[in-house]
Design a protein around this motif. Sequence first.
Motif, PDB file in Angstrom:
ATOM      1  N   MET A  62     -50.221  40.277   6.840  1.00  0.00           N
ATOM      2  CA  MET A  62     -50.600  39.604   5.605  1.00  0.00           C
ATOM      3  C   MET A  62     -50.648  40.604   4.447  1.00  0.00           C
ATOM      4  SD  MET A  62     -54.063  37.363   4.829  1.00  0.00           S
ATOM      5  CE  MET A  62     -53.949  36.608   6.450  1.00  0.00           C
ATOM      6  N   ALA A  63     -51.284  41.741   4.676  1.00  0.00           N
ATOM      7  CA  ALA A  63     -51.381  42.760   3.630  1.00  0.00           C
ATOM      8  C   ALA A  63     -50.014  43.313   3.263  1.00  0.00           C
ATOM      9  CB  ALA A  63     -52.308  43.891   4.089  1.00  0.00           C
ATOM     10  N   ILE A  64     -49.170  43.553   4.260  1.00  0.00           N
ATOM     11  CA  ILE A  64     -47.843  44.118   4.007  1.00  0.00           C
ATOM     12  C   ILE A  64     -46.998  43.167   3.178  1.00  0.00           C
ATOM     13  CG2 ILE A  64     -45.682  44.837   5.093  1.00  0.00           C
ATOM     14  CD1 ILE A  64     -47.425  45.867   7.449  1.00  0.00           C
ATOM     15  N   ILE A  65     -47.050  41.886   3.483  1.00  0.00           N
ATOM     16  CA  ILE A  65     -46.284  40.907   2.706  1.00  0.00           C
ATOM     17  C   ILE A  65     -46.716  40.947   1.243  1.00  0.00           C
ATOM     18  CG2 ILE A  65     -45.866  38.437   2.324  1.00  0.00           C
ATOM     19  CD1 ILE A  65     -45.963  38.097   5.368  1.00  0.00           C
ATOM     20  N   TYR A  66     -48.014  41.076   1.020  1.00  0.00           N
ATOM     21  CA  TYR A  66     -48.512  41.137  -0.355  1.00  0.00           C
ATOM     22  C   TYR A  66     -47.992  42.373  -1.084  1.00  0.00           C
ATOM     23  CZ  TYR A  66     -51.833  37.243  -0.178  1.00  0.00           C
ATOM     24  OH  TYR A  66     -52.409  36.008  -0.112  1.00  0.00           O
ATOM     25  N   PHE A  67     -48.009  43.554  -0.428  1.00  0.00           N
ATOM     26  CA  PHE A  67     -47.701  44.761  -1.194  1.00  0.00           C
ATOM     27  C   PHE A  67     -46.227  45.154  -1.185  1.00  0.00           C
ATOM     28  CE2 PHE A  67     -48.449  47.433   2.720  1.00  0.00           C
ATOM     29  CZ  PHE A  67     -47.392  48.313   2.602  1.00  0.00           C
ATOM     30  N   GLY A  69     -43.527  42.655   0.083  1.00  0.00           N
ATOM     31  CA  GLY A  69     -42.625  41.538   0.339  1.00  0.00           C
ATOM     32  C   GLY A  69     -41.535  41.417  -0.699  1.00  0.00           C
ATOM     33  N   THR A  70     -41.841  41.785  -1.941  1.00  0.00           N
ATOM     34  CA  THR A  70     -40.837  41.682  -3.002  1.00  0.00           C
ATOM     35  C   THR A  70     -39.788  42.785  -2.922  1.00  0.00           C
ATOM     36  OG1 THR A  70     -42.251  42.984  -4.483  1.00  0.00           O
ATOM     37  CG2 THR A  70     -42.449  40.579  -4.603  1.00  0.00           C
ATOM     38  N   VAL A  71     -40.052  43.832  -2.152  1.00  0.00           N
ATOM     39  CA  VAL A  71     -39.101  44.945  -2.065  1.00  0.00           C
ATOM     40  C   VAL A  71     -38.019  44.673  -1.023  1.00  0.00           C
ATOM     41  CG1 VAL A  71     -38.838  47.415  -1.591  1.00  0.00           C
ATOM     42  CG2 VAL A  71     -40.861  46.581  -2.808  1.00  0.00           C
ATOM     43  N   SER A  72     -38.444  44.313   0.193  1.00  0.00           N
ATOM     44  CA  SER A  72     -37.474  44.169   1.289  1.00  0.00           C
ATOM     45  C   SER A  72     -37.501  42.799   1.957  1.00  0.00           C
ATOM     46  CB  SER A  72     -37.755  45.226   2.352  1.00  0.00           C
ATOM     47  OG  SER A  72     -38.975  44.956   3.024  1.00  0.00           O
ATOM     48  N   GLY A  73     -38.440  41.950   1.576  1.00  0.00           N
ATOM     49  CA  GLY A  73     -38.632  40.697   2.288  1.00  0.00           C
ATOM     50  C   GLY A  73     -39.647  40.822   3.398  1.00  0.00           C
ATOM     51  N   ALA A  74     -40.086  42.066   3.701  1.00  0.00           N
ATOM     52  CA  ALA A  74     -41.106  42.329   4.729  1.00  0.00           C
ATOM     53  C   ALA A  74     -40.742  41.693   6.067  1.00  0.00           C
ATOM     54  CB  ALA A  74     -42.483  41.851   4.256  1.00  0.00           C
ATOM     55  N   HIS A  75     -39.563  42.041   6.589  1.00  0.00           N
ATOM     56  CA  HIS A  75     -39.156  41.528   7.899  1.00  0.00           C
ATOM     57  C   HIS A  75     -40.019  42.143   9.005  1.00  0.00           C
ATOM     58  CE1 HIS A  75     -34.774  40.560   6.431  1.00  0.00           C
ATOM     59  NE2 HIS A  75     -35.701  40.221   5.549  1.00  0.00           N
ATOM     60  N   ARG A 160     -42.001  31.112  -0.789  1.00  0.00           N
ATOM     61  CA  ARG A 160     -43.427  31.376  -0.641  1.00  0.00           C
ATOM     62  C   ARG A 160     -43.692  32.551   0.292  1.00  0.00           C
ATOM     63  NH1 ARG A 160     -43.088  25.711  -0.610  1.00  0.00           N
ATOM     64  NH2 ARG A 160     -43.070  25.653   1.656  1.00  0.00           N
ATOM     65  N   ASN A 161     -42.643  33.088   0.917  1.00  0.00           N
ATOM     66  CA  ASN A 161     -42.851  34.197   1.833  1.00  0.00           C
ATOM     67  C   ASN A 161     -43.349  35.450   1.117  1.00  0.00           C
ATOM     68  OD1 ASN A 161     -42.793  35.360   4.408  1.00  0.00           O
ATOM     69  ND2 ASN A 161     -40.819  36.314   4.009  1.00  0.00           N
ATOM     70  N   GLY A 242     -36.050  39.963  -0.962  1.00  0.00           N
ATOM     71  CA  GLY A 242     -36.981  40.471  -1.966  1.00  0.00           C
ATOM     72  C   GLY A 242     -36.465  40.178  -3.368  1.00  0.00           C
ATOM     73  N   THR A 243     -37.256  40.519  -4.364  1.00  0.00           N
ATOM     74  CA  THR A 243     -36.894  40.238  -5.755  1.00  0.00           C
ATOM     75  C   THR A 243     -36.819  41.515  -6.575  1.00  0.00           C
ATOM     76  OG1 THR A 243     -39.215  39.907  -6.366  1.00  0.00           O
ATOM     77  CG2 THR A 243     -37.976  37.959  -5.679  1.00  0.00           C
ATOM     78  N   LEU A 244     -36.518  42.624  -5.910  1.00  0.00           N
ATOM     79  CA  LEU A 244     -36.555  43.915  -6.580  1.00  0.00           C
ATOM     80  C   LEU A 244     -35.602  43.972  -7.764  1.00  0.00           C
ATOM     81  CD1 LEU A 244     -37.977  46.637  -6.309  1.00  0.00           C
ATOM     82  CD2 LEU A 244     -36.049  47.433  -4.933  1.00  0.00           C
TER      83      LEU A 244
END
Length: 254
Positions: A62-67, A69-75, A160-161, A242-244
């Motif tokens: 959960m924490a990783i997705i927050y910090f 997720g926008t960089v790599s998609g947090a796979h 929403r991911n 991600g949205t980088l």
Amino acid sequence: MVRKHFAFDFLDPAHEWRRLFAEAWGTFLLVLVAAGGGVVAAQSGGAVTLGMIVVAPGLMVMAIIYFMGTVSGAHLNPAVSLAFAARGNFPWGRVPGYVLAQMAGAVAAALFLRAMFGTVGSLGATVPGAGISNTAAFAMEVVLTAGLVNTILGTASGARNIGANGAIAIGGYIALAGLWAAPISGASMNPARSLAPDLLRGDLSTAWIYVAGPLLGSLIGVVFEWILKGKPTAAGRVAAIGTLEIDDPKRDDD
């Protein structure tokens, strides 16, 4: 704006090193907590309970997705990268790099745990529970991973991911799966998380369960997502990569 940049950004390699670093670092943190829970429980004589061990990875994800997720998609998981690619949300050409980064992060976490505590607690390895056959553990990993992939793809389909809904749903699913299924298979759902401790402790006898099970489960989850949602969405592709670039203030909007 997202659609305007997407066709170019989807294949733009400019930030690939950031994505790979994010996957390695995120997987390191996940495996540190997931495997480390068992290690610290053994080291402390049970001060860390089974409930703590299985909930901690969910909170970490959960924490990783927050910090990031926008960089790599947090796979953070080869099975997830496979699922995103099979769903059509992620370029197949990027999958090997992501998997290598995830494995590097996982092995680094296992090395850290071994340096700190030795091989106590079998380095937090996931193995079938007492009295559980390899076949039963394999089947459990397949089913659990299919559900995890449906949770990830389902929240990603609406972009929403990378936000609150995805982080809470995915972290909650991981914790819930562990709470009831950890005594059966360890509730790994992640080849990198399981392979790293096995490699460092030199025991690959049950590794096939935690590689084949999650990979098969991820493909089943993709099929179920097609049944539930139909074709992949642009929002799902944005969540997967991600949205980088989209968020890059240097990118010209013209």
